[in-house]
Design a protein around this motif. Sequence first.
Motif, PDB file in Angstrom:
ATOM      1  N   GLN A  49     100.056   7.882  21.503  1.00  0.00           N
ATOM      2  CA  GLN A  49      98.877   8.732  21.664  1.00  0.00           C
ATOM      3  C   GLN A  49      99.267  10.207  21.596  1.00  0.00           C
ATOM      4  OE1 GLN A  49      95.761   7.326  22.213  1.00  0.00           O
ATOM      5  NE2 GLN A  49      94.697   9.300  22.213  1.00  0.00           N
ATOM      6  N   GLU A  53      97.926  12.908  18.827  1.00  0.00           N
ATOM      7  CA  GLU A  53      97.095  14.031  19.276  1.00  0.00           C
ATOM      8  C   GLU A  53      97.802  15.373  19.056  1.00  0.00           C
ATOM      9  OE1 GLU A  53      96.049  13.153  23.287  1.00  0.00           O
ATOM     10  OE2 GLU A  53      94.540  11.654  22.731  1.00  0.00           O
ATOM     11  N   SER A  54      99.089  15.432  19.365  1.00  0.00           N
ATOM     12  CA  SER A  54      99.821  16.685  19.183  1.00  0.00           C
ATOM     13  C   SER A  54      99.930  17.043  17.709  1.00  0.00           C
ATOM     14  CB  SER A  54     101.215  16.584  19.797  1.00  0.00           C
ATOM     15  OG  SER A  54     101.135  16.395  21.197  1.00  0.00           O
ATOM     16  N   LEU A  56      97.866  16.084  15.236  1.00  0.00           N
ATOM     17  CA  LEU A  56      96.548  16.446  14.730  1.00  0.00           C
ATOM     18  C   LEU A  56      96.159  17.857  15.142  1.00  0.00           C
ATOM     19  CD1 LEU A  56      94.852  13.033  15.448  1.00  0.00           C
ATOM     20  CD2 LEU A  56      94.995  14.072  13.183  1.00  0.00           C
ATOM     21  N   ALA A  57      96.653  18.289  16.301  1.00  0.00           N
ATOM     22  CA  ALA A  57      96.340  19.635  16.784  1.00  0.00           C
ATOM     23  C   ALA A  57      97.016  20.720  15.947  1.00  0.00           C
ATOM     24  CB  ALA A  57      96.753  19.775  18.245  1.00  0.00           C
ATOM     25  N   ALA A  78      95.039   6.141  17.268  1.00  0.00           N
ATOM     26  CA  ALA A  78      94.794   7.483  17.799  1.00  0.00           C
ATOM     27  C   ALA A  78      94.393   8.446  16.678  1.00  0.00           C
ATOM     28  CB  ALA A  78      96.030   7.990  18.532  1.00  0.00           C
ATOM     29  N   ASP A  82      90.130  10.681  15.661  1.00  0.00           N
ATOM     30  CA  ASP A  82      89.791  12.073  15.353  1.00  0.00           C
ATOM     31  C   ASP A  82      88.724  12.088  14.261  1.00  0.00           C
ATOM     32  OD1 ASP A  82      89.793  14.739  14.257  1.00  0.00           O
ATOM     33  OD2 ASP A  82      91.723  15.067  15.228  1.00  0.00           O
TER      34      ASP A  82
END
Length: 227
Positions: A49, A53-54, A56-57, A78, A82
Amino acid sequence: MEYVEIARAETERGELVLRERREEHAPTALELRANGVFVMDTLEVGSEQALAESALAQVEHPRAVIVGGLGLGFTMHAVLADPRVEKVAVVEIEQALVDWMRAGTIPHGPALLADERVTVVVADIAVALTEARPASYDLLLLDVDNGPGYLVHDVNAALYETPFLEAARRALRPGGALAVWSAADAPELAETMRSVFGNATGYGHDVRLQDRDETYWLFVSRVPSEA
């Protein structure tokens, strides 16, 4: 603790085993091992996860994402969460693992692979990137090992070296990013990424694994945006 084998496959890279881990006073978990090396399970998915998330940021518009390594599907899951993501190509070298996901041997597999945004390619990620059109992806997540210091297969060492990283850069669009997951700090990897991309940043993520504290790492390099 008791282990019950669910599926096994012999490949040219070694043995791939899916087993159920049963432990008193703990939820039952599926565990994946490749060539005798623990890869992941269905309980401790925080690192997958965090990777997604990191990563995609780091990208403003991650419309097209390529994930190196299917595993048990949690990184892909994960990424799909998005809403900016329009398509995900998952490159997995082991046909058996893809078959287990599709057939429901891994119970959550069919639902994940049914997402119309997903394409699964059974191939070596190094070969797939070499054949990819230049500037065709916004984000590449590499999750095939536990990092350069914990290889599932010795040949994977090449995935952390200059030729592969150059292929990754060619496959990324301006403003895109490469994100590499590692179970430990990897300064040599960061330096090699920096030599190819001109930049590299390591992000530590604190996780709790089987009653112990660990720090996992994500190394990110970005392709400059067009002026």
